[in-house]
Design an enzyme around this catalytic site. Structure first.
Site, PDB file in Angstrom:
ATOM      1  N   GLU A  37       0.962  -1.263   0.026  1.00  0.00           N
ATOM      2  CA  GLU A  37       0.087  -0.171  -0.022  1.00  0.00           C
ATOM      3  C   GLU A  37       0.881   1.320  -0.082  1.00  0.00           C
ATOM      4  OE1 GLU A  37      -2.672   0.275   3.227  1.00  0.00           O
ATOM      5  OE2 GLU A  37      -3.512   2.285   2.501  1.00  0.00           O
ATOM      6  N   ARG A 262       5.548 -13.163   9.016  1.00  0.00           N
ATOM      7  CA  ARG A 262       6.312 -12.016   8.877  1.00  0.00           C
ATOM      8  C   ARG A 262       7.720 -11.779   9.656  1.00  0.00           C
ATOM      9  NH1 ARG A 262       4.033  -6.585   9.284  1.00  0.00           N
ATOM     10  NH2 ARG A 262       2.262  -7.428   8.150  1.00  0.00           N
ATOM     11  N   LYS A 272       5.004   0.568   9.260  1.00  0.00           N
ATOM     12  CA  LYS A 272       5.100   1.910   8.707  1.00  0.00           C
ATOM     13  C   LYS A 272       4.471   2.557   9.683  1.00  0.00           C
ATOM     14  CE  LYS A 272       3.382   0.174   4.826  1.00  0.00           C
ATOM     15  NZ  LYS A 272       2.669  -0.086   3.451  1.00  0.00           N
TER      16      LYS A 272
HETATM   17  P1  ATP Z   1       3.019  -2.293   7.660  1.00  0.00           P
HETATM   18  O1  ATP Z   1       2.413  -2.980   8.794  1.00  0.00           O
HETATM   19  O2  ATP Z   1       4.490  -2.071   7.975  1.00  0.00           O
HETATM   20  O3  ATP Z   1       2.298  -1.211   7.215  1.00  0.00           O
HETATM   21  P2  ATP Z   1       1.897  -3.759   5.784  1.00  0.00           P
HETATM   22  O4  ATP Z   1       1.649  -5.114   5.767  1.00  0.00           O
HETATM   23  O5  ATP Z   1       0.515  -2.691   6.035  1.00  0.00           O
HETATM   24  O6  ATP Z   1       3.013  -3.341   6.565  1.00  0.00           O
HETATM   25  P3  ATP Z   1       1.902  -3.415   2.967  1.00  0.00           P
HETATM   26  O7  ATP Z   1       2.273  -2.210   2.083  1.00  0.00           O
HETATM   27  O8  ATP Z   1       0.345  -3.882   2.995  1.00  0.00           O
HETATM   28  O9  ATP Z   1       2.423  -3.294   4.554  1.00  0.00           O
HETATM   29  O10 ATP Z   1       2.596  -4.751   2.606  1.00  0.00           O
HETATM   30  C1  ATP Z   1       3.075  -5.141   1.302  1.00  0.00           C
HETATM   31  C2  ATP Z   1       3.463  -6.628   1.567  1.00  0.00           C
HETATM   32  O11 ATP Z   1       4.619  -6.599   2.392  1.00  0.00           O
HETATM   33  C3  ATP Z   1       2.390  -7.286   1.977  1.00  0.00           C
HETATM   34  O12 ATP Z   1       2.071  -8.582   1.299  1.00  0.00           O
HETATM   35  C4  ATP Z   1       2.971  -7.732   3.437  1.00  0.00           C
HETATM   36  O13 ATP Z   1       2.308  -8.864   3.815  1.00  0.00           O
HETATM   37  C5  ATP Z   1       4.469  -7.476   3.324  1.00  0.00           C
HETATM   38  N1  ATP Z   1       5.085  -7.225   4.697  1.00  0.00           N
HETATM   39  C6  ATP Z   1       4.815  -6.260   5.230  1.00  0.00           C
HETATM   40  N2  ATP Z   1       5.511  -6.352   6.435  1.00  0.00           N
HETATM   41  C7  ATP Z   1       6.075  -7.543   6.445  1.00  0.00           C
HETATM   42  C8  ATP Z   1       7.008  -8.096   7.301  1.00  0.00           C
HETATM   43  N3  ATP Z   1       7.617  -7.592   8.444  1.00  0.00           N
HETATM   44  N4  ATP Z   1       7.402  -9.352   6.918  1.00  0.00           N
HETATM   45  C9  ATP Z   1       7.224  -9.928   5.664  1.00  0.00           C
HETATM   46  N5  ATP Z   1       6.458  -9.306   4.829  1.00  0.00           N
HETATM   47  C10 ATP Z   1       6.069  -8.075   5.189  1.00  0.00           C
HETATM   48 MG    MG Z   2      -0.849  -1.697   5.629  1.00  0.00          MG
END
Ligand code: ATP
Ligand code: MG
Length: 551
Positions: A37, A262, A272
């Site tokens: 995102e 994760r 983020k």
């Molecule tokens: P955040 O919680 O940091 O905002 P998010 O999961 O909301 O992370 P997205 O931009 O939606 O962030 O994630 C893009 C991809 O990265 C998703 O498929 C998510 O599962 C993966 N991802 C995010 N954080 C991790 C992590 N700590 N380990 C592995 N994969 C991750």
């Molecule tokens: Mg997110």
């Protein structure tokens, strides 16, 4: 990736894909996607997902899309889109297509209409509070909304009016009609469209209804022809909904969702939202602050794509959540830089040394190897004269046991130069040591073959007359363990600024140049703060490692 060792056993995702290929489950080549995102910068957790998705795409002669999951207008921006593109490219990956979920809004809307016509979705006017109350709990079933049995005609009319902007935010929403008594709360008539009169970074104000993640994501995957939609464990309970959406919207040969754990790393923050908070609260200066575990922060700090990819491959993929030591990440960058970068003499905390028996006005050149592990990297000449700087911590007036560096009466080797004996300590009025008076032994010049006697300590130095003042920024972890509670807390002191003295060859350095500062650690010339007049270096990692690979 090339780093991946051959014949290591396959991970569980590969096992699933192997079976799909054997059984001919898909009518198309393997296609994965990385779906961030665009609401912030990517961090090392995303790197794990990027490496996983792109390496699977490549391994199966398939491909990987970069998809911006931009279905939530409030927090998204084009700045984030640009930074994500840059970071994925920098990590060394090329996407087959660059996609935006917002490009599918029309198609998603049609899918919602299809659900409504099939009696599988309804417009609901419960308030958010009522909705929560009706949802039930883990142990109690939910209650059906009084709007649940509206007929498709009315639902369609209302849904069109929602799109036309007739209703304010939160006044109504579209819900899937599934099962309010399902043990899986995600299946209790989840909201699939909401009203938001907010401008979107790409579609502007064309839309005022937006699809929810659980409805949008499977459709995005299906529209692109993704085969394996890899996401993190928290979506495991959403998988039945993922499958429901694709089944009810009648997609042939739909993709499947696979979850993995994760990445969590000690001593840092990995979301983020929290990273943004650090910036807002001033604990970090920007997304690319070298203390941040963002890809851009790691890049500015001197991490290489190779080291990050190696780290992601070393930690592997699993279903069980675990926390990886930050020392393992540090070990990867040390291993990578060790054979790549040249060494420089930089004294971080300078203490003056005067060699009283060295002729005034004389200077000689000492040869220094550029990388002790790589002979082909050659050597350079470094000036030596009567006045020098050494590290303040390389002197102790009253030495502790096993201290082999400078103290009154002791002789040490000045790396690449001579044996030097400390004779006299000069102090200021407050008793602080300001200068050491030493003598050198001309017989002991490095490379002269002298082997008359041995000394135990070797220290580095720079020539005072030609030394270049530089700023060096050393970093500590964002989080440290509280001794009392044993829990991680924010570290109030993460930056140490040093006024260091560097050998003159540092003037040839450029922003982004990387070195080992001899005996101190790996450093990179900062790309934002450094100027040709005054250079600024960021610490990448210290030389010492506390992490050992598991046997
Ligand atoms: P955040 O919680 O940091 O905002 P998010 O999961 O909301 O992370 P997205 O931009 O939606 O962030 O994630 C893009 C991809 O990265 C998703 O498929 C998510 O599962 C993966 N991802 C995010 N954080 C991790 C992590 N700590 N380990 C592995 N994969 C991750
Ligand atoms: Mg997110």
């Amino acid at each position: 990736m090339e780093e991946k060792e051959k014949n290591v056993s396959k991970n569980f995702i590969e096992t699933i894909i192997d079976r799909d290929l054997e059984e001919g489950t898909y009518d198309r080549p393997v296609l994965t996607r990385f779906p961030p995102e665009p609401n912030g910068y990517l961090h090392i957790g995303h790197a794990k997902s990027i490496c996983l998705n792109f390496s699977i795409g490549a391994e199966y002669n398939g491909s990987t899309n970069l998809r911006f999951d931009d279905t939530n207008p409030t927090k998204e921006s084009s700045e984030f889109v640009r930074s994500i593109e840059e970071d994925v490219r920098w990590l060394g990956f090329e996407w087959a297509s660059e996609c935006f979920a917002s490009d599918y809004f029309e198609k998603m809307y049609e899918c919602a209409e299809l659900l409504i016509r099939k009696g599988k979705a309804f417009v609901c006017e419960l308030t958010p509070e009522q909705m929560k109350e009706y949802r039930g709990t883990l142990t109690e079933p939910g209650k059906e909304s009084p709007y649940r049995d509206r007929d498709p005609e009315e639902n369609l009319r209302l849904f069109h009016e929602m799109r036309d902007g007739k209703y304010p935010d939160g006044s109504m929403c579209l819900r899937a009609k599934i099962d309010m008594s399902s043990p899986n709360i995600n299946m209790r008539d989840p909201v699939i469209y909401r009203i938001s009169h907010e401008a979107h970074h790409r579609s502007g104000d064309r839309w005022c209804v937006y699809p929810m993640y659980d409805f949008a994501h499977p459709l995005e995957d299906a529209i692109e022809g993704v085969t394996h939609s890899i996401c993190t464990m928290e979506f495991e309970d959403h998988r039945p909904l993922y499958d429901w959406v694709l089944r009810e919207t009648e997609w042939p040969n739909p993709p499947k969702q696979i979850e993995f754990a994760r990445l969590n790393i000690t001593n840092t923050v990995m979301s983020k939202r929290y990273l943004k908070k650090l910036i807002d609260e001033g604990a970090a200066e920007s997304w690319d602050d070298p203390r941040m575990p963002t890809i851009s922060g790691l890049r500015r700090r001197g991490y290489t794509p190779e080291a990050i990819r190696r780290f992601c491959s070393d930690i592997g993929v699993a279903k069980a959540n675990s926390v990886v030591s930050i020392a393992q990440l540090e070990s990867c960058i040390r291993d990578d830089l060790q054979l790549k970068v040249e060494s420089r003499n930089v004294v971080l905390d300078p203490l003056k040394v005067v060699i009283t028996n060295y002729p005034e006005g004389q200077t000689e050149e000492c040869e220094m190897e550029n990388n002790r592990n790589v002979e082909a990297m050659g050597s350079r000449m470094v000036p030596f004269s009567r006045e020098l700087y050494v590290e303040r911590e390389d002197f102790m007036e009253v030495p502790v046991k096993k201290y082999f560096r400078l103290f009154p009466g002791n002789e040490v080797r000045f790396k690449g130069a001579y044996f030097i004996t400390c004779n006299e300590v000069i102090k200021d009025a407050d008793g602080n040591v300001t200068e050491l008076r030493c003598t050198y032994d001309p017989e002991t010049r490095s490379g002269s073959g002298f082997n008359g006697r041995k000394v135990k300590g070797t220290i580095h130095w720079v020539d005072a007359a030609t030394a270049v003042p530089v700023t060096v920024r050393d970093f500590d972890y964002l989080k440290i363990v509280d001794e009392e509670t044993g829990e991680e807390v924010m570290n109030p002191h993460t930056l140490t600024i040093r006024h260091a003295m560097a050998e003159p060859s540092i003037l040839d350095s450029e922003p982004g140049s990387q070195y080992q500062f001899f005996r101190n650690g790996y450093y990179i010339e900062d790309t934002k703060l450094s100027t040709p007049e005054h250079k600024v270096f960021n610490q990448t990692v210290s030389l010492k490692s506390s992490w050992k690979p598991k046997k």
